[in-house]
Write an enzyme that holds these catalytic residues in place. Structure first.
Site, PDB file in Angstrom:
ATOM      1  N   GLY A  14       0.735  -1.284   0.010  1.00 32.18           N
ATOM      2  CA  GLY A  14       0.123  -0.126   0.091  1.00 32.18           C
ATOM      3  C   GLY A  14       0.906   1.493   0.579  1.00 32.18           C
ATOM      4  O   GLY A  14       2.110   0.886  -0.220  1.00 32.18           O
ATOM      5  N   LEU A  15       0.400   2.611   0.542  1.00 29.37           N
ATOM      6  CA  LEU A  15       1.028   3.540   0.206  1.00 29.37           C
ATOM      7  C   LEU A  15       2.247   3.438   0.678  1.00 29.37           C
ATOM      8  O   LEU A  15       3.225   3.843   0.813  1.00 29.37           O
ATOM      9  CB  LEU A  15       0.457   4.672   0.381  1.00 29.37           C
ATOM     10  CG  LEU A  15      -0.570   5.508   0.287  1.00 29.37           C
ATOM     11  CD1 LEU A  15      -1.756   6.601   0.314  1.00 29.37           C
ATOM     12  CD2 LEU A  15       0.137   6.289  -1.780  1.00 29.37           C
ATOM     13  N   ALA A  16       1.975   3.420   2.181  1.00 32.13           N
ATOM     14  CA  ALA A  16       3.077   2.749   3.662  1.00 32.13           C
ATOM     15  C   ALA A  16       4.388   2.055   3.096  1.00 32.13           C
ATOM     16  O   ALA A  16       5.095   2.874   3.116  1.00 32.13           O
ATOM     17  CB  ALA A  16       2.765   2.543   4.604  1.00 32.13           C
ATOM     18  N   HIS A 257     -16.757   4.502  11.421  1.00 36.01           N
ATOM     19  CA  HIS A 257     -16.793   5.760   9.725  1.00 36.01           C
ATOM     20  C   HIS A 257     -18.349   5.959   9.946  1.00 36.01           C
ATOM     21  O   HIS A 257     -19.414   5.098  10.090  1.00 36.01           O
ATOM     22  CB  HIS A 257     -16.487   5.663   8.577  1.00 36.01           C
ATOM     23  CG  HIS A 257     -16.238   6.923   7.744  1.00 36.01           C
ATOM     24  ND1 HIS A 257     -17.029   7.391   7.620  1.00 36.01           N
ATOM     25  CD2 HIS A 257     -15.190   7.813   7.805  1.00 36.01           C
ATOM     26  CE1 HIS A 257     -17.063   8.507   6.193  1.00 36.01           C
ATOM     27  NE2 HIS A 257     -16.009   8.771   6.361  1.00 36.01           N
ATOM     28  N   ARG A 273     -19.740  15.311   3.958  1.00 32.32           N
ATOM     29  CA  ARG A 273     -19.921  16.615   4.927  1.00 32.32           C
ATOM     30  C   ARG A 273     -19.672  17.860   5.033  1.00 32.32           C
ATOM     31  O   ARG A 273     -19.633  18.698   5.424  1.00 32.32           O
ATOM     32  CB  ARG A 273     -19.839  15.643   6.486  1.00 32.32           C
ATOM     33  CG  ARG A 273     -21.046  14.970   6.604  1.00 32.32           C
ATOM     34  CD  ARG A 273     -21.113  13.980   7.988  1.00 32.32           C
ATOM     35  NE  ARG A 273     -20.086  12.642   7.596  1.00 32.32           N
ATOM     36  CZ  ARG A 273     -18.754  12.563   8.360  1.00 32.32           C
ATOM     37  NH1 ARG A 273     -18.952  13.231   9.821  1.00 32.32           N
ATOM     38  NH2 ARG A 273     -18.342  11.665   7.879  1.00 32.32           N
TER      39      ARG A 273
HETATM   40  C1  FAD Z   1     -13.312   3.173   2.398  1.00 38.45           C
HETATM   41  C2  FAD Z   1     -11.627   3.467   3.373  1.00 38.45           C
HETATM   42  C3  FAD Z   1     -11.737   5.315   3.061  1.00 38.45           C
HETATM   43  C4  FAD Z   1     -10.578   5.839   3.204  1.00 38.45           C
HETATM   44  N1  FAD Z   1     -10.671   7.180   3.057  1.00 38.45           N
HETATM   45  C5  FAD Z   1      -9.599   7.829   3.578  1.00 38.45           C
HETATM   46  C6  FAD Z   1      -9.386   9.380   3.348  1.00 38.45           C
HETATM   47  O1  FAD Z   1      -9.744   9.578   2.571  1.00 38.45           O
HETATM   48  N2  FAD Z   1      -8.481   9.994   4.218  1.00 38.45           N
HETATM   49  C7  FAD Z   1      -7.320   8.977   4.727  1.00 38.45           C
HETATM   50  O2  FAD Z   1      -6.466   9.588   5.135  1.00 38.45           O
HETATM   51  N3  FAD Z   1      -7.610   8.534   4.754  1.00 38.45           N
HETATM   52  C8  FAD Z   1      -8.686   7.083   4.901  1.00 38.45           C
HETATM   53  N4  FAD Z   1      -8.891   5.995   4.913  1.00 38.45           N
HETATM   54  C9  FAD Z   1      -7.979   5.371   5.330  1.00 38.45           C
HETATM   55  C10 FAD Z   1      -6.370   4.965   4.672  1.00 38.45           C
HETATM   56  O3  FAD Z   1      -6.909   4.666   3.459  1.00 38.45           O
HETATM   57  C11 FAD Z   1      -5.824   3.649   5.030  1.00 38.45           C
HETATM   58  O4  FAD Z   1      -5.550   4.176   6.395  1.00 38.45           O
HETATM   59  C12 FAD Z   1      -4.296   3.605   4.446  1.00 38.45           C
HETATM   60  O5  FAD Z   1      -4.164   3.601   3.133  1.00 38.45           O
HETATM   61  C13 FAD Z   1      -3.798   2.486   5.289  1.00 38.45           C
HETATM   62  O6  FAD Z   1      -2.496   2.121   3.880  1.00 38.45           O
HETATM   63  P1  FAD Z   1      -1.482   1.508   4.405  1.00 38.45           P
HETATM   64  O7  FAD Z   1      -0.070   1.645   3.480  1.00 38.45           O
HETATM   65  O8  FAD Z   1      -0.893   1.336   5.498  1.00 38.45           O
HETATM   66  O9  FAD Z   1      -2.088  -0.359   4.221  1.00 38.45           O
HETATM   67  P2  FAD Z   1      -3.150  -0.422   2.770  1.00 38.45           P
HETATM   68  O10 FAD Z   1      -3.343   0.501   1.875  1.00 38.45           O
HETATM   69  O11 FAD Z   1      -4.298  -1.053   3.036  1.00 38.45           O
HETATM   70  O12 FAD Z   1      -2.166  -2.275   2.367  1.00 38.45           O
HETATM   71  C14 FAD Z   1      -1.940  -3.696   3.079  1.00 38.45           C
HETATM   72  C15 FAD Z   1      -0.625  -3.560   1.871  1.00 38.45           C
HETATM   73  O13 FAD Z   1      -0.036  -4.779   2.855  1.00 38.45           O
HETATM   74  C16 FAD Z   1      -0.772  -5.898   1.658  1.00 38.45           C
HETATM   75  N5  FAD Z   1      -0.530  -7.197   2.636  1.00 38.45           N
HETATM   76  C17 FAD Z   1      -1.796  -7.305   3.617  1.00 38.45           C
HETATM   77  N6  FAD Z   1      -1.291  -8.347   4.783  1.00 38.45           N
HETATM   78  C18 FAD Z   1      -0.646  -8.969   3.756  1.00 38.45           C
HETATM   79  C19 FAD Z   1       0.717 -10.295   4.319  1.00 38.45           C
HETATM   80  N7  FAD Z   1       0.601 -11.097   5.435  1.00 38.45           N
HETATM   81  N8  FAD Z   1       1.127 -10.416   3.209  1.00 38.45           N
HETATM   82  C20 FAD Z   1       1.841  -9.747   2.129  1.00 38.45           C
HETATM   83  N9  FAD Z   1       1.183  -8.584   2.042  1.00 38.45           N
HETATM   84  C21 FAD Z   1       0.293  -8.793   3.096  1.00 38.45           C
HETATM   85  C22 FAD Z   1      -2.226  -6.030   1.052  1.00 38.45           C
HETATM   86  O14 FAD Z   1      -1.357  -7.026  -0.195  1.00 38.45           O
HETATM   87  C23 FAD Z   1      -1.359  -4.205   1.189  1.00 38.45           C
HETATM   88  O15 FAD Z   1      -0.181  -4.249  -0.559  1.00 38.45           O
HETATM   89  C24 FAD Z   1      -9.313   5.684   3.790  1.00 38.45           C
HETATM   90  C25 FAD Z   1      -9.785   3.731   4.626  1.00 38.45           C
HETATM   91  C26 FAD Z   1     -11.051   3.547   4.310  1.00 38.45           C
HETATM   92  C27 FAD Z   1     -11.292   2.096   4.482  1.00 38.45           C
END
Ligand code: FAD
Ligand code: HEM
Ligand code: HEM
Ligand code: SF4
Ligand code: F3S
Ligand code: FES
Lengths: 664, 257, 265
Positions: A14-16, A257, A273
């Site tokens: 994901g982004l992180a 939410h 909102r």
């Molecule tokens: C519907 C929705 C709307 C949102 N809107 C907003 C917003 O407007 N503004 C905001 O700031 N935040 C928002 N959020 C929150 C935000 O999007 C997320 O918290 C954030 O994008 C998480 O990013 P991440 O990189 O941590 O994880 P993710 O993007 O969830 O990535 C997780 C990654 O880990 C991988 N993975 C998981 N488990 C394993 C494993 N066991 N082995 C290998 N790979 C694995 C997955 O394949 C994926 O690539 C929203 C969330 C949702 C659900």
């Protein structure tokens, strides 16, 4: 045994995860990313509303800066956040958003002159400044004093993930897709990588790395009604938990939410909102001002969600076969606005509800949304207890969200933490002291152990059905570990989850084949998810106060005297409950000592140290009046916590640098 | 060449040999030849259909092309030159278009399978364009050979005799359908391919173009069928005098050679 | 587009039924799903039929999940966001590529034939490896913003951009890489080396972006041949199946014009 060696193993695309890998790669370290799905399909994609960064370009954001963002975030967290980390975050967010702009994110821009917006249900004309024309625009979001949320129409996460994913490809970082980390390889003190299962052929591979980073996102699927994607099952959290060495922080802090569409739970953004949409009840009455006269629909999420459930309990919900719901009214925003700035919302209503939100009301009810808890880390992103293990993003408890995160702060966290933690990972890899000679026996032992677990599941003659266990767990979590919690419900939840955990050791497969078998995947995941569910439920049961998103009806007050501390959970192999420890938050180091959030309930129990610190803070404020930077340094120095290349002030229209470049 | 990519991040294009410009040119030539041929066919259909206005009308047109009204006498060689140009265009067009043909049976089968599953109009139309193009190879050749070698044998009786008494009508029938379908689809495709007339609502434009395309095809088929019927009728009437050339009443006394 | 049979996903069925309707009285539906495990040598593709009760507002995501939970835990398919935004669940639904998660069973039933997306490596049953294809496409087209090497000063105010331009770029950036356009393109089906609409759209997107330093000569190097934009036969299947309604027809035409112009310089 297949082994892949790399400098940095990033679990999660994901982004992180992507941003961390890019940082490490640009510092010259090889990185490999693992992801369950192609990285651009990660759940970061779903973020609609936007990303907070205090640019202050729009007129309604004028006067915004790091200090305001800091206060909003700490208040939002209900003082659960680590304030030094929040400082690191708010100072880096403008840099992150500007970097993304350079990487191609088509941020919506300010147009000079008059425009009509909806504020508080009224049409208002605001005039954007000439000097802001063409700079990034911000919108209003819950829990913020200024308009601070940068956005790309309502596909912010999509556009960000696209740009960051593309840069990762451009940097030549391999992503091993459809690969699932099953266990960390470690010796109790040092992490050496992970055992990974290929979801296409079912084979196990050991990935050995100097630094391992968890960026696996949220754990929403512990709940039945959630806005999260189906892959947000918390497996990354479970990896850390099952290590027995790393700890999970604040897992009981789960955000709901306000506007999941009913009954599917798909999110419509807070931007609805923020841009002026209203919440209405069965009588068409706008009820939020009755509860929150100041912030109304735009109080922080935990507050709005609770008020909505409270209103439904008063019998003001709209009945339907699936239960009660409320209405979200965005018709007043007008067709043009909805079809351009809230286009994703329009599509979701159109496809999943069969309604036209420019004319019809949208059925909504709060749904699980965000996992504040995660792998506990130091400000560098490294686990304090398992060397070489890092975490960032929703899977981490870095801890800038405390007990409630603000809308728009999460995608911001992913890239900001990605930048910062990525630098520290590179530093870690640069340090010769972190080289290791790994006995292959250890790697083999971990791979064999995981293989044995899988073989046992395939061979099992057990009678339990994995899907049924999972469904029951989700049911319990939604019903008993939800928005309103009571000691009795939580006790029942913990007891039944424990039974489910025991039963999960007796799962039998209907189609016992070892390869790419979806049933096998459900089976081993549900075993992990149950441990996580127990961590949430048990943490919630133990925490006898209400803070942020964690609300105990039987303990409705925030209790700083007892509970100004972070929950740390670890899991011993074979146990049926996590071990809980607590890490106190030090008021003496707080820039913003605990107080009223400005919305929500006003009564809370003060910590004895609060008045003293407040007096100190007030004194410093008088001393440094007029110089916000000096004041800030005196209150909470944090610069040395940041990687050198990410330090420095941020330029704004109202805080120009002049011609010479970076100011100190 | 100094591409800007030599100063950008990522795997550089800088070392790559500069790509050939030929594909771009060939694509333009394919479209241009198709366009000219299609426009030519519109004219062609109007000219041959002059028979519907009467034998004299057709005679006049024919003679016009032979330069009769400029030079005072007919030079059928002029027609040969026009035909040669058309043949050249056709050969170039066909040679370029063949590159798009399925190159083996497997590709053809894949395309057909895809087309049947998708039931998508433009996909199906391409298949017909391919089939008719293929047919045009064989159908147009004898006609053009005839026109190239015997340009003098064009006229109300001459043509009618060929159509009926020399049994060319089945060929013309097939050729007519093939060329109208092919040319109609081709023109529509040209417009969407290059984004002509896209305007502010390209989807609406495309709908209108599609409607126009069908209208044109139907119109020219009707015109062509009527024309063919006229030649057949004259051919039947003239069957016992095959080989006799047409001379309009107005020029009869002096002009007969 | 209305001139074609509307694709199933564009139809709208209200979720909340008329009063008195019972959950699950939507009648029986039959899902005919392709079953095939390419790694099992003794295995041939076949259609397997599952019958189930149609619930109100049932999407193919709900239906397939139910089949997997209650009838056949071995059935393979891919869903991630289940909200039509991630592009994971593209498959061929009654002959047309589309996103399964936002297809209501009512709109395509009662007999629903599901095939995996053609043109991509099959993982099993309805699951295909679009990610691998897209990564290869991105590498081939260098589909990322190419910046000047000089390090950005992140502390300074960002470069300005006209609001309209940002909107135009976003319009093209909305692609979710679902692969429907590839599966819907007869040209890619015949000639696997052809880039497909998704790639050409990316070129149009980066060309529009002032932050990308490349010029038309550079883009010509990437798509100026018969595997690139000149290979497109304007079938427009891509345009008509794209679930995000990207303006693929005009964008491909636009790239063609620009690349053709390079050819005559
Ligand atoms: C519907 C929705 C709307 C949102 N809107 C907003 C917003 O407007 N503004 C905001 O700031 N935040 C928002 N959020 C929150 C935000 O999007 C997320 O918290 C954030 O994008 C998480 O990013 P991440 O990189 O941590 O994880 P993710 O993007 O969830 O990535 C997780 C990654 O880990 C991988 N993975 C998981 N488990 C394993 C494993 N066991 N082995 C290998 N790979 C694995 C997955 O394949 C994926 O690539 C929203 C969330 C949702 C659900
Ligand atoms: C030997 C005869 C012919 C063959 C084999 C042939 C074949 C083809 C093929 C296969 C195409 C599709 C090309 C593509 O998809 O890119 C095509 C396009 C076209 N054809 Fe022909 N054709 C023939 C004769 C004609 C004639 C007589 C006309 C005039 C009516 C014509 C007009 C067109 C037009 C306008 C196009 C569209 C051009 C383009 O897409 O660039 N063709 N032809
Ligand atoms: C310059 C070149 C051409 C000339 C001078 C020419 C001339 C004629 C003439 C005189 C006729 C009347 C019948 C006859 O005399 O046999 C005719 C008919 C016809 N020609 Fe051509 N032709 C030319 C090129 C073409 C081409 C390229 C095509 C298609 C590929 C074509 C398709 C037809 C058809 C279909 C008919 C039957 C007309 C009808 O049914 O109305 N011609 N042509
Ligand atoms: S262009 Fe459309 S159909 Fe093609 S991959 Fe992108 S979103 Fe899917
Ligand atoms: S369907 Fe294929 S041929 Fe071109 S117009 Fe679309 S890419
Ligand atoms: S599951 Fe994400 S688009 Fe269908």
């Amino acid at each position: 045994m297949k082994v892949v060696y790399t400098d940095v193993l990033v679990i999660g695309g994901g982004l992180a995860g992507l941003r961390m890998a890019i940082a490490a790669k640009r510092r010259g370290h090889d990185a490999v990313i693992l992801s369950l799905v192609p990285p651009k399909r990660s759940h970061s994609k779903a973020a609609q509303g936007g990303m907070q960064a205090s640019l202050g370009n729009v007129i309604k954001g004028q006067g915004d800066n790091e200090d305001v963002h800091f206060e909003d975030t700490v208040r939002g967290s209900d003082w659960g956040a680590d304030q030094a980390v929040v400082r690191m975050f708010v100072n880096t967010a403008p840099k992150a958003v500007r970097e993304l702009a350079a990487w191609g994110v088509p941020w919506s821009r300010v147009r000079r002159g008059d425009r009509t917006v909806i504020i508080n249900g009224q049409k208002v004309t605001i005039t954007e400044r000439d000097e802001a024309h063409g700079l990034m625009a911000q919108r209003d979001f819950g829990g913020t004093k200024k308009w601070r949320t940068c956005y790309v129409s309502d596909g912010t996460g999509h556009a960000m993930l696209q740009a960051v994913g593309d840069q990762a490809i451009g940097s030549g970082i391999p992503v091993h897709e459809r690969a699932e980390a099953l266990a960390l390889i470690h010796d109790g003190g040092r992490c050496y990588g992970a055992v990974v299962r290929d979801l296409i052929d079912g084979e196990l591979t050991a990935y050995v790395a100097k630094a391992t980073a968890i960026a696996t996102g949220g754990a929403g699927r512990l709940y039945r009604v959630t806005t999260n994607a189906v892959i947000c099952e918390g497996i990354g959290h479970a990896l850390a938990l099952e290590s027995g060495a790393a700890a999970l922080g604040n897992m009981e802090a789960v955000q709901f939410h306000p506007t999941g569409i009913f009954p599917a739970g798909i999110l419509v953004t807070e931007g609805c909102r923020g841009d002026g949409g209203l919440l209405k009840d069965v009588d068409g009455h706008r009820f939020m001002p009755d509860y929150e006269p100041e912030k109304k629909e735009l109080a922080s999420r935990d507050v709005v969600s609770r008020r909505m459930e409270e209103h439904i309990r008063k019998g003001k919900g709209v009945g339907s076969r699936f239960g009660d719901h409320l209405w979200l009214d965005i018709t007043l925003l007008g067709e043009k606005h909805i079809k351009t700035n809230l286009r994703e919302v329009f599509e979701i209503c159109h496809h999943f509800l069969g309604i036209d939100p420019t004319k019809d009301l949208v059925a909504v009810r709060p749904a699980q949304h965000y996992t504040m808890g995660g792998v506990r880390t130091k400000p560098t992103g490294e686990s304090p207890t398992l060397k070489g293990l890092f975490a960032a993003g929703e899977a981490a408890c870095w801890d800038m969200h405390g007990f409630n995160r603000l809308g728009g702060n999460s995608v911001a966290e992913t890239v900001v933490a990605g930048m910062i933690v990525g630098e520290f990972i590179a530093d870690f890899c640069d340090d010769p002291g972190n080289e290791f000679n790994l006995p292959t026996g250890l790697v083999r032992e971990f791979v064999e152990r995981e293989q044995a677990k899988l073989d046992a599941l395939v061979a099992s003659r057990g009678t339990e059905d994995a899907s049924a266990l999972k469904a029951r767990m989700q049911e319990i979590m939604t019903a008993k570990v939800g928005i309103f919690r009571t000691g009795r419900d939580l006790e029942e939840a913990v007891a039944e989850l424990q039974q489910l955990l025991a039963r999960s050791r007796n799962i039998g497969l209907r189609t016992p084949s070892p390869g790419p078998n979806p049933e096998l995947v459900t089976a081993y995941r549900v075993q992990k998810m149950l441990k996580l569910a127990l961590t949430v439920a048990y943490g919630a049961l133990t925490r006898t106060e209400s803070r942020g998103a964690h609300f105990r009806e039987d303990h409705p007050r925030r209790d700083d005297a007892q509970w100004l501390k972070r929950t740390l959970a670890t899991w011993r192999d074979g146990a049926s409950l996590p071990e809980l420890n607590y890490e106190p938050l030090d008021i003496a180091k707080m820039e913003l000592p605990p107080g009223w959030r400005g919305y929500g309930a006003k009564d809370y129990v003060d910590h004895p140290d609060t008045p003293r610190r407040q007096a100190e803070v007030d004194a410093l404020k008088t001393q440094y009046a007029g110089d916000r930077f000096a004041l800030q340094r005196a209150l909470l120095p944090y610069d040395d916590l940041l990687p050198a290349r990410l330090r420095g002030r941020n330029e704004r229209i109202d805080e120009p640098f002049g011609g010479t470049g970076r100011a100190a | 060449m100094d591409t800007s990519s030599s100063i950008v991040t990522g795997a550089g294009l800088a070392d790559a040999v500069r790509k050939s410009r030929l594909p771009a040119r060939l694509d333009v030539v394919q479209s241009a030849t198709g366009l000219v041929l299609a426009l030519f066919m519109w004219g062609h259909m109007f000219f041959v259909s002059s028979i519907l206005l009467g034998k004299d009308a057709m005679w006049t047109i024919t003679k016009m092309f032979e330069g009769y009204f400029i030079f005072g006498r007919a030079y059928p060689g002029i027609v040969s030159v026009v035909v040669a140009v058309i043949v050249l265009l056709l050969v170039v067009h066909a040679a370029l278009a063949v590159r798009k043909f399925p190159i083996n049976y497997r590709q053809l089968r894949t395309y057909r399978g895809h087309m049947k599953l998708m039931r998508h109009e433009d996909t199906t139309l391409w298949y017909w364009q391919f089939v008719t193009g293929f047919a045009l190879f064989f159908l147009a050749a004898p006609h053009l050979f005839q026109m190239l070698t015997q340009p003098g044998l064009i006229g109300p009786y001459e043509s009618s005799d060929r159509v009926w008494s020399y049994h060319w009508w089945p060929l013309y029938l097939l050729l007519l359908f093939a060329v109208e379908v092919h040319g109609g689809v081709g023109l529509y495709r040209l417009a969407v391919k290059w984004g002509w007339f896209a305007g502010s609502n390209p989807d609406a434009t495309r709908r209108r173009l599609k409607a126009l395309k069908w209208a044109l095809t139907v119109f020219f088929l009707a015109l062509g069928l009527a024309t063919l019927a006229a030649y057949i009728r004259i051919g039947i009437e003239h069957a016992d005098r095959v080989g006799e050339r047409y001379v309009p009443a107005s020029v009869q006394p002096g002009a007969v050679k | 587009m209305s001139m074609f049979r509307p694709t199933a996903t564009h139809k709208v069925i209200p979720l909340v039924p008329a009063d008195g309707a019972q959950p699950g009285n939507g009648g029986r539906i039959r899902v005919h799903a392709m079953r095939y495990n390419p790694r099992d040598p003794g295995n041939a593709p076949r259609l397997q039929t599952y019958e189930l009760e149609q619930a109100e507002g049932m999407t193919l995501f709900i239906a397939l999940s139910e089949i997997r939970e209650k009838q056949d835990p071995s059935l393979q398919f891919d869903f991630v966001c289940r909200a039509g935004i991630c592009g994971s669940c593209a498959m061929v639904i009654n002959g047309r590529p589309g996103l399964a998660c936002r297809t209501l069973t009512k709109a395509v039933g009662p007999d629903i034939t599901l095939l995996p997306l053609p043109g991509f490596e099959l993982i099993g049953d309805l699951s295909v490896n679009t990610g691998k294809w897209m990564r290869a496409m991105s590498e081939r087209l260098e589909a990322w913003v190419h910046m000047k090497e000089a390090e950005l000063d992140l502390t300074r105010i960002e470069a300005r951009m006209e609001p309209e331009l940002a909107e135009q770029i976003y319009e093209l950036d909305r692609c979710i890489e679902c692969g429907c356009c590839v599966a819907g393109c007869g040209t890619v089906r015949m000639r696997e080396a052809f880039v497909g609409a998704v790639g050409l759209n990316k070129i149009a997107r980066f060309r529009l972006d002032p932050r990308d330093t490349r010029d038309d000569d550079d883009f010509y190097e990437l798509v100026g041949d018969d595997d690139g934009v000149f290979g497109c036969m304007s079938l427009l299947g891509c345009h008509d199946v794209c679930p995000k309604q990207l303006p693929l027809a005009t964008q491909i035409a636009f790239v063609r014009r620009k690349m053709a112009a390079v050819g005559f310089r």
